[in-house]
Every structure is written in C-alpha cells, then in structure tokens.
Design an enzyme around this catalytic site. Structure first.
Site, PDB file in Angstrom:
ATOM      1  N   CYS A 192      76.560 -28.349  49.715  1.00  0.00           N
ATOM      2  CA  CYS A 192      77.571 -29.378  49.976  1.00  0.00           C
ATOM      3  C   CYS A 192      78.762 -28.795  50.743  1.00  0.00           C
ATOM      4  CB  CYS A 192      78.051 -29.983  48.649  1.00  0.00           C
ATOM      5  SG  CYS A 192      79.226 -31.322  48.892  1.00  0.00           S
TER       6      CYS A 192
ATOM      7  N   CYS B 103      85.008 -28.248  46.172  1.00  0.00           N
ATOM      8  CA  CYS B 103      85.443 -28.512  44.794  1.00  0.00           C
ATOM      9  C   CYS B 103      85.279 -27.237  43.957  1.00  0.00           C
ATOM     10  CB  CYS B 103      84.625 -29.652  44.198  1.00  0.00           C
ATOM     11  SG  CYS B 103      84.492 -31.075  45.321  1.00  0.00           S
TER      12      CYS B 103
ATOM     13  N   CYS C 218      82.476 -26.617  41.354  1.00  0.00           N
ATOM     14  CA  CYS C 218      81.114 -27.120  41.561  1.00  0.00           C
ATOM     15  C   CYS C 218      80.117 -26.068  42.040  1.00  0.00           C
ATOM     16  CB  CYS C 218      81.143 -28.279  42.545  1.00  0.00           C
ATOM     17  SG  CYS C 218      79.504 -29.045  42.697  1.00  0.00           S
TER      18      CYS C 218
ATOM     19  N   CYS D 158      70.883 -42.212  36.449  1.00  0.00           N
ATOM     20  CA  CYS D 158      71.953 -41.883  37.386  1.00  0.00           C
ATOM     21  C   CYS D 158      71.460 -40.822  38.353  1.00  0.00           C
ATOM     22  CB  CYS D 158      73.152 -41.301  36.645  1.00  0.00           C
ATOM     23  SG  CYS D 158      73.696 -42.293  35.268  1.00  0.00           S
TER      24      CYS D 158
ATOM     25  N   CYS E 208      72.550 -46.067  38.593  1.00  0.00           N
ATOM     26  CA  CYS E 208      73.856 -45.511  38.975  1.00  0.00           C
ATOM     27  C   CYS E 208      73.595 -44.435  40.019  1.00  0.00           C
ATOM     28  CB  CYS E 208      74.538 -44.892  37.751  1.00  0.00           C
ATOM     29  SG  CYS E 208      76.101 -44.067  38.137  1.00  0.00           S
TER      30      CYS E 208
ATOM     31  N   CYS F  98      82.062 -46.137  37.767  1.00  0.00           N
ATOM     32  CA  CYS F  98      82.039 -45.040  36.798  1.00  0.00           C
ATOM     33  C   CYS F  98      82.986 -44.003  37.373  1.00  0.00           C
ATOM     34  CB  CYS F  98      80.616 -44.501  36.671  1.00  0.00           C
ATOM     35  SG  CYS F  98      80.508 -43.009  35.664  1.00  0.00           S
TER      36      CYS F  98
ATOM     37  N   ARG G 153      82.584 -41.793  28.382  1.00  0.00           N
ATOM     38  CA  ARG G 153      81.408 -40.918  28.307  1.00  0.00           C
ATOM     39  C   ARG G 153      81.782 -39.476  27.997  1.00  0.00           C
ATOM     40  NH1 ARG G 153      76.475 -41.782  30.747  1.00  0.00           N
ATOM     41  NH2 ARG G 153      77.419 -43.270  32.158  1.00  0.00           N
TER      42      ARG G 153
HETATM   43  N1  SAM Z   1      78.986 -35.116  45.574  1.00  0.00           N
HETATM   44  C1  SAM Z   1      79.347 -36.253  44.864  1.00  0.00           C
HETATM   45  C2  SAM Z   1      80.815 -36.280  44.517  1.00  0.00           C
HETATM   46  O1  SAM Z   1      81.411 -35.239  44.313  1.00  0.00           O
HETATM   47  O2  SAM Z   1      81.369 -37.373  44.448  1.00  0.00           O
HETATM   48  C3  SAM Z   1      78.543 -36.499  43.603  1.00  0.00           C
HETATM   49  C4  SAM Z   1      78.145 -35.378  42.674  1.00  0.00           C
HETATM   50  S1  SAM Z   1      79.437 -34.503  41.834  1.00  0.00           S
HETATM   51  C5  SAM Z   1      78.545 -33.148  41.161  1.00  0.00           C
HETATM   52  C6  SAM Z   1      79.908 -35.551  40.461  1.00  0.00           C
HETATM   53  C7  SAM Z   1      80.966 -35.052  39.507  1.00  0.00           C
HETATM   54  O3  SAM Z   1      80.425 -34.052  38.655  1.00  0.00           O
HETATM   55  C8  SAM Z   1      82.199 -34.413  40.084  1.00  0.00           C
HETATM   56  O4  SAM Z   1      83.122 -35.332  40.535  1.00  0.00           O
HETATM   57  C9  SAM Z   1      82.740 -33.657  38.882  1.00  0.00           C
HETATM   58  O5  SAM Z   1      83.647 -34.479  38.166  1.00  0.00           O
HETATM   59  C10 SAM Z   1      81.497 -33.382  38.028  1.00  0.00           C
HETATM   60  N2  SAM Z   1      81.196 -31.943  37.990  1.00  0.00           N
HETATM   61  C11 SAM Z   1      80.701 -31.184  38.984  1.00  0.00           C
HETATM   62  N3  SAM Z   1      80.594 -29.889  38.609  1.00  0.00           N
HETATM   63  C12 SAM Z   1      81.039 -29.826  37.338  1.00  0.00           C
HETATM   64  C13 SAM Z   1      81.199 -28.756  36.407  1.00  0.00           C
HETATM   65  N4  SAM Z   1      80.887 -27.483  36.719  1.00  0.00           N
HETATM   66  N5  SAM Z   1      81.677 -29.041  35.179  1.00  0.00           N
HETATM   67  C14 SAM Z   1      82.005 -30.316  34.853  1.00  0.00           C
HETATM   68  N6  SAM Z   1      81.888 -31.353  35.703  1.00  0.00           N
HETATM   69  C15 SAM Z   1      81.423 -31.123  36.934  1.00  0.00           C
HETATM   70 FE1  SF4 Z   2      79.987 -31.531  46.741  1.00  0.00          FE
HETATM   71 FE2  SF4 Z   2      80.041 -30.683  44.251  1.00  0.00          FE
HETATM   72 FE3  SF4 Z   2      82.272 -31.558  45.370  1.00  0.00          FE
HETATM   73 FE4  SF4 Z   2      80.276 -33.311  44.783  1.00  0.00          FE
HETATM   74  S1  SF4 Z   2      81.498 -32.126  43.342  1.00  0.00           S
HETATM   75  S2  SF4 Z   2      81.477 -33.179  46.676  1.00  0.00           S
HETATM   76  S3  SF4 Z   2      78.501 -31.980  45.128  1.00  0.00           S
HETATM   77  S4  SF4 Z   2      81.102 -29.735  46.013  1.00  0.00           S
END
Ligand code: SAM
Ligand code: SF4
Ligand code: DTB
Length: 326
Positions: A64, A68, A71, A108, A139, A199, A271
């Site tokens: 990606c 973030c 992530c 989801c 979802c 959500c 949740r």
């Molecule tokens: N890429 C898309 C986005 O960011 O909108 C969808 C997938 S993203 C993995 C969905 C959510 O998962 C993120 O907004 C974050 O809140 C949560 N998430 C991701 N990595 C995480 C982690 N290591 N621990 C807890 N929550 C996490």
């Molecule tokens: Fe990409 Fe992870 Fe951020 Fe979603 S949360 S936009 S998968 S880096």
C-alpha cells in the site's frame, strides 16, 4: 442536526452536540459509574447478551502506498507481509461461505489500497453481490472513494463501508502523512450520500494522549449521523512498523474508550476490534460489560492473528453471550 431513531414504540433523539469537556468528564469518572452509565444506555437499545459477529478477509494484501504508522501493509515499511493482487470472486465467496458456516452474519473484505481504481470495483461489486446472495451482510474497506464509486458500491447492494478516522485531528499527522483528515471526512460523506451504512472508528495504544481519545470520539459522535458501527482497535504492534515498541495501553483505559463510545453513540454497534488476540478473557469481558457488542471472529484479521473459534466459543459460553441474529 438531530438524529431521530425508532426504539420499539418510542422515538429517541440521539445527541450530536457532545463537547470534548463532557466526553473528557466521562473518561474521568470512577470506573463503576462509567460502566453503569454505559450499561444503562446499552440496554435501552440492545440485548446486552447479544454480540454481532463479523469475519474479515483481506482481498488485496500489502504494497500500500500510504504510510499509516501502525500498518503492516504499508509499502513504506519492511514487515515481511507479501503483496498480492485482488483475490478472485470465487475465492472471496468460498471464504464467505466458510465464515457463515462458522456463525458469522457479516463478511468484511479489506483491500490495501490508497483508493480503488474504477476497474477494481468490477470484482469488488461481484463479491458484494455474492455475499448478499448468501444471506450475509456485506462490508468493504478499500480506502478513499469518489462519490461515483460510492454510488456504484451502493447499487451493488453494499451494506457497510469501513473507513476509520483513526485518531484525533491533532494527533493524526503523527501517524499518517500521505492523506489528510479532511480526505477521510470527504470519503465518509460520499458513503453517506450513497445510502451505505458507515463503519468508522479508530485505534488506541499508538502513544496518543487521553485528549486524542476524547477528540476521536468527539469527531465520531458529532458527525451528522452516528456511524452505525464503531470499531475500536487496540494497536496490534507489528515488527517493522514505526509504532512497534510503543508503550502498551492499560487495558482499563481501553475499556474506558469502549464505554465512552457506547455512551456517546448509544444506538451504534461498538466493535471490540483488533487486539483481542493479546487480550485476556477478563479484559474482553469488561469490554462487553462496557457496551461492546460486536467482534471479528476467525483466526485472522487482515494480516495478523485473531483468537481461534474455539477460544471465542469458550469465552461466549463462560459469559453467557450469544451471536446476534441478523
Ligand atoms: N486501506 C484501507 C484503509 O486504510 O482505509 C482499508 C484497510 S485498513 C487495514 C483498515 C483499518 O485497520 C485502519 O484504518 C486501521 O484503523 C486498522 N488497522 C490497521 N493496522 C492495524 C494495527 N496494526 N492494529 C490495529 N488496527 C489496525
Ligand atoms: Fe494502506 Fe494500511 Fe493505511 Fe489502509 S491502513 S491505507 S492498508 S497503509
Ligand atoms: C477495523 O477497524 N479493523 C479491522 C477492519 N476495520 C478492517 C482491521 C484490523 C487490522 C489489524 C491489522 C491486520 O490484521 O493487518
């Protein structure tokens, strides 16, 4: 704007004018008082023994372009997660059938995209239609959406779109630099305008201050319509991400976060989301007592581990909880 919702015979007004001071005061209550207030509102809208069960599938993993800091799927960090292409419709529906057989009522699907391309939505819309044909709720979480893309997903019958605000507007810049808070709010508005349920929640345990947890709930609870589903994630620390090694949050502070979300958004599903694998059964029990009424079941979230079915079955049995019917 005031949101009116029907609760049995009566019409209830939901508040959208929560101030940070009020929410902060809730966080600072003695825990017994906070839990009592959360339970009181929880029972006005829900059976406290029922928990909605969803299962997650990563339909496009890793690589990606966003940064973030939490992530494992960001291409900016070396976490050992292998990037994949979009899954086939058949593979996604096979996973949905397995989730349904294991007791999930919502499926989801998550993709590690900054935003989907229009042609990506062909496959995703077919997945949504297939999931609904099974009699499950659908979802997806695909990143930012244009208004036209949201309309397309709505036309395919999508029930929920997951798009998190993640944290307070002030702390956000410490966690993500590749898209703005306003980008997220714009996507939320497109989803709402397309008639899709929202959500939307966030993550705690990222080194944020209490004021950032207050700020996140203030943002969510003052949206024109409360998100129907509010995921509260405890950071899952993944080696290679900048947040690996962060100071872990006191589980009692996590419980407080759940309780304040419940009080501020009483008619929403709250949740207990990522982080259950690392939580004791007793912490999870406190979360349910604080008003959490939804979980992800299945041994994987998107890339990280989640409790096995057997552990969740035993937990539900110990606590006398049942899966919420559709
Ligand atoms: N890429 C898309 C986005 O960011 O909108 C969808 C997938 S993203 C993995 C969905 C959510 O998962 C993120 O907004 C974050 O809140 C949560 N998430 C991701 N990595 C995480 C982690 N290591 N621990 C807890 N929550 C996490
Ligand atoms: Fe990409 Fe992870 Fe951020 Fe979603 S949360 S936009 S998968 S880096
Ligand atoms: C949400 O708020 N939590 C889920 C779901 N929405 C998509 C994702 C949690 C991901 C945890 C890290 C992982 O497994 O990669």
């Amino acid at each position: 704007m005031t949101q009116k919702i029907r609760n049995g015979e009566s019409l209830v007004l939901l508040r959208h004018d929560w101030s940070r001071a009020e929410l902060r005061a809730l966080f600072e209550l003695p825990l017994p008082e906070l839990i009592f207030r959360a339970q009181t509102v929880h029972r006005q809208f829900f059976d406290p023994a029922e928990v909605q069960v969803s299962t997650l599938l990563s339909i496009k993993t890793g690589g990606c372009p966003e940064d973030c800091a939490y992530c494992p799927q960001s291409a900016h960090f070396d976490t050992g997660v292998e990037a994949s292409k979009l899954a086939s419709v058949e593979a996604a529906l096979a996973a949905a059938r397995a989730a349904q057989a294991a007791g999930a009522t919502r499926f989801c699907m998550g993709a590690a995209w900054r935003a989907p391309k229009d042609h990506d939505l062909d496959g995703v819309c077919a997945m949504v239609e297939g999931v609904r044909a099974l009699g499950m709720e659908s979802c997806v979480t695909l990143g930012m959406l244009t208004d036209a893309q949201a309309v397309r997903l709505g036309a395919a019958g999508l029930d929920y779109y997951n798009h998190n605000l993640d944290t307070s507007p002030e702390f956000y810049g410490e966690i993500i630099t590749t898209r703005t808070y306003q980008d997220r709010l714009d996507t939320l508005a497109h989803i709402r305008d397309a008639g899709i349920k929202l959500c939307c929640g966030g993550i705690v345990g990222m080194g944020e201050a209490l004021e950032d947890r207050v700020g996140l709930i203030a943002m969510l609870a003052t949206l024109p319509v409360h998100p129907e589903s509010v995921p509260i994630n405890m950071l899952v620390q993944v080696e290679g991400t900048p947040l690996a090694g962060s100071r872990t949050l006191d589980p009692i502070d996590f419980v407080r976060m759940i309780a304040v979300a419940r009080i501020a958004m009483p008619a929403s599903m709250v949740r207990l989301s990522a982080g259950r694998q690392e939580m004791s059964d007793e912490t999870q029990a406190l979360c349910f007592l604080a008003g959490a009424n939804s979980i992800f079941s299945g041994e994987k979230l998107l890339t990280t581990a989640n409790p096995e079915h057997e552990r969740d079955r035993r937990l539900f049995d110990r606590l006398g909880l049942v899966a919420m019917p559709l």
